[in-house]
Design an enzyme around this catalytic site. Structure first.
Site, short mmCIF file in Angstrom:
data_model
loop_
_atom_site.label_atom_id
_atom_site.label_comp_id
_atom_site.label_asym_id
_atom_site.label_seq_id
_atom_site.Cartn_x
_atom_site.Cartn_y
_atom_site.Cartn_z
N VAL A 199 0.84 -1.20 0.00
CA VAL A 199 0.00 0.00 0.00
C VAL A 199 0.87 1.24 0.00
O VAL A 199 2.00 1.24 0.48
CB VAL A 199 -0.94 -0.01 1.23
CG1 VAL A 199 -0.15 0.13 2.52
CG2 VAL A 199 -2.00 1.08 1.12
N GLY A 200 0.38 2.34 -0.60
CA GLY A 200 1.07 3.61 -0.53
C GLY A 200 1.44 4.19 -1.87
O GLY A 200 1.15 3.61 -2.93
N ASN A 201 2.10 5.34 -1.83
CA ASN A 201 2.44 6.07 -3.05
C ASN A 201 3.41 5.32 -3.95
O ASN A 201 3.28 5.34 -5.17
CB ASN A 201 3.02 7.44 -2.68
CG ASN A 201 1.96 8.51 -2.64
OD1 ASN A 201 0.78 8.18 -2.57
ND2 ASN A 201 2.35 9.75 -2.68
N GLU A 212 -3.41 -7.92 -1.23
CA GLU A 212 -4.25 -7.64 -0.07
C GLU A 212 -5.06 -6.37 -0.26
O GLU A 212 -6.26 -6.34 0.00
CB GLU A 212 -3.40 -7.56 1.20
CG GLU A 212 -2.19 -6.66 1.09
CD GLU A 212 -1.30 -6.72 2.31
OE1 GLU A 212 -1.62 -7.46 3.27
OE2 GLU A 212 -0.27 -6.03 2.33
N ASN A 251 4.08 1.23 11.83
CA ASN A 251 2.76 0.68 11.54
C ASN A 251 2.68 -0.80 11.90
O ASN A 251 1.79 -1.23 12.60
CB ASN A 251 2.41 0.87 10.06
CG ASN A 251 2.34 2.33 9.67
OD1 ASN A 251 1.94 3.18 10.46
ND2 ASN A 251 2.74 2.63 8.45
N GLY A 310 1.21 -7.49 5.64
CA GLY A 310 1.23 -8.72 4.88
C GLY A 310 2.52 -8.98 4.14
O GLY A 310 2.62 -9.97 3.41
#
Length: 498
Positions: free
Chosen positions: A259-261, A284, A374, A378
């Protein structure tokens, strides 16, 4: 059995001090909002009376501020697992005001069934629809919902009218049997459906339904910059070269992306590179870039655990369900992140490193080795089982004062044995089949920022002889200098080597 509609305050009254509560969703997608806020308010009221009120929290992954943030600010958390990204929750955990155990996301549901983490007293589930015979249609995220619904004594439903009940059919709900009766998970392509479109529960356990109309707490991604675009192009070009070399099939392989930029940039650049054929996604989190590429016929199908997309993109999906429902599938994280399935499908996995060392070890979780950012998420589920595991990171942070590449990681999440490729904006370090010194040369020459290459080359040369030439007097000099002067550039090897 008729459904009982109640207020959020009534729902909160069913949650008691010391309960363990499971929440639906995965990232803010699919997470309840109104009931957790009411639980937080109840905790504050009990605290004002001098009474204790804390709950254990099981979630799919990170959540929204109205869940993690509200409960953290109310000091209502006994323990938290398996992953979080809220600043108030992070502060609570790092101050030891609540216990936190970081966990591979694929392991939580089965660990709960095995009894490893205690009883689940209450499940709080966001739903797009619920029937009197106990069929729950989830919203834009699944997480651990099937397992906590089955294990919990009580189920509270947050019926969120923001999500159309016509989303039914976008979910594939499946729980494997536990050992010794477990069989293979019969997924052979990302689009295989193996379960039910709904979570089926005993309707007697649904003790109340709270009606809401809340959009998912999702923010738009920040615009891509030169660094993230360079990383994305390096990934895409590397994968093209691997296809040309015959190490990836010309039909390509399914992709998993974090996830993310950076992840969005990688997906975007892969979509733009016409040497990469249209591909499937088995991951995910399904992000904005996947939806964009799907509309452009560059992504054929996407299987995930949640639609972790911006608000506008979610509205677009809901406004065009006829187009998207046969191209998207949402599964429990026990299945979306399952190493067995990842190994069988031959996933190309791309995840982000917080820090890497010159020998190929990865820190994904801890800032300077002590403060939880964080969590592992996964990344470990996919990395060990991957056809090809890739980690990406910008070479520096904080205007160049922090190097993402250090002599030794300050916390180890993925060892050198699992990490095959590292990519920064400067290039690609292919670590396959290399000794520790060869890996170090590849990382320093190809991925490290030019400002830090001389320092890391000097470190490598002064390492104690052996298979992995670490200098235990100086291996954390980068981190010590950051704490002392705020800038890793100022490292002086002669000082630490005395």
């Amino acid at each position: 059995m008729a459904l009982k509609f109640i207020t959020a305050e009534e729902a909160a009254s069913y949650v008691c001090h010391d309960d363990n509560v499971g929440f639906s969703g995965f990232t803010p997608a699919g997470c309840p909002k109104t009931i957790p806020s009411a639980i937080a308010k109840r905790a504050e009221e009990e605290h004002d009376k001098g009474n204790p009120f804390k709950i254990g929290m099981f979630t799919g992954a990170s959540t929204g501020d109205r869940l993690d943030g509200a409960l953290a600010r109310a000091k209502a958390v006994k323990f938290r697992t398996p992953y979080q990204s809220n600043k108030d929750m992070r502060a609570l955990l790092n101050s030891h005001e609540a216990a936190y155990f970081d966990l591979h996301l694929s392991e939580l549901a089965q660990g709960l069934r095995y009894g490893f983490y205690g009883k689940v007293n209450v499940a709080v589930i966001e739903a797009a629809d619920v029937t009197e015979d106990g069929e729950i249609v989830l919203t834009d995220g699944v997480g651990i919902s099937p397992t906590i619904c089955r294990l919990a004594d009580k189920i509270l439903i947050e019926l969120n009218r923001y999500h159309p009940k016509e989303i039914r059919g976008m979910h594939d709900i499946y729980e494997p049997k536990d050992p010794p009766s477990r069989r293979e998970i019969p997924i052979y392509t990302p689009s295989d459906r193996i379960g039910s479109p709904v979570v089926k529960v005993d309707p007697a356990k649904i003790i109340g339904v709270v009606e809401t109309n809340n959009p998912t707490e999702s923010g738009a991604f920040t615009p891509l910059d030169d660094v993230t675009l360079a990383i994305g192009r390096n990934v895409a070009n590397f994968l093209v070269d691997e296809m040309k070399a015959g190490r990836i099939p010309t039909s390509f392989l399914p992709l998993q992306s974090g996830v993310g930029n950076v992840a969005n940039a990688v997906l975007g650049c892969m979509g733009e590179n016409k040497d990469i054929p249209a591909f499937n996604v088995y991951t995910e989190v399904i992000q904005d870039a996947v939806i964009k590429l799907m509309k452009e016929d560059r992504v054929k199908f996407a299987s995930g655990c949640s639609l972790s997309v911006s608000a506008d993109v979610l509205k677009e999906i809901y406004g065009n369900l006829d187009f998207f429902k046969d191209k998207l599938l949402l599964r429990p994280q026990e299945i979306s992140n399952n190493p067995e399935v990842a190994r069988r499908l031959g996933l190309i996995t791309i995840n982000t490193a917080l820090e890497a060392d010159i020998f190929g070890n990865i820190n994904s979780t801890h800032v300077t080795g002590t403060k939880m950012m964080n969590g592992l998420g996964g990344s470990g589920d996919f990395t060990r089982a991957a056809y090809m595991s890739i980690f990406t990171t910008p070479s520096t942070a904080k205007d160049g004062k922090i190097s993402a590449f250090v002599p030794m990681v300050s916390h180890l999440d993925h060892s050198e044995h699992s990490v095959k490729i590292i990519i920064s904006e400067y290039g690609v370090a292919d670590l396959r089949g290399k000794s520790p010194v060869q890996r170090a040369r590849a990382i320093i020459d190809n991925c490290v920022h030019p400002d830090y290459r001389p320092l890391l080359n000097e470190y490598l040369e002064m390492g104690i002889s052996g298979q992995t030439p670490q200098n235990l007097k100086c291996c954390f000099a980068f981190h010590e200098e950051l704490g002392k002067s705020g800038d890793m550039h100022n490292v002086d090897w002669s000082t630490c080597n005395k």
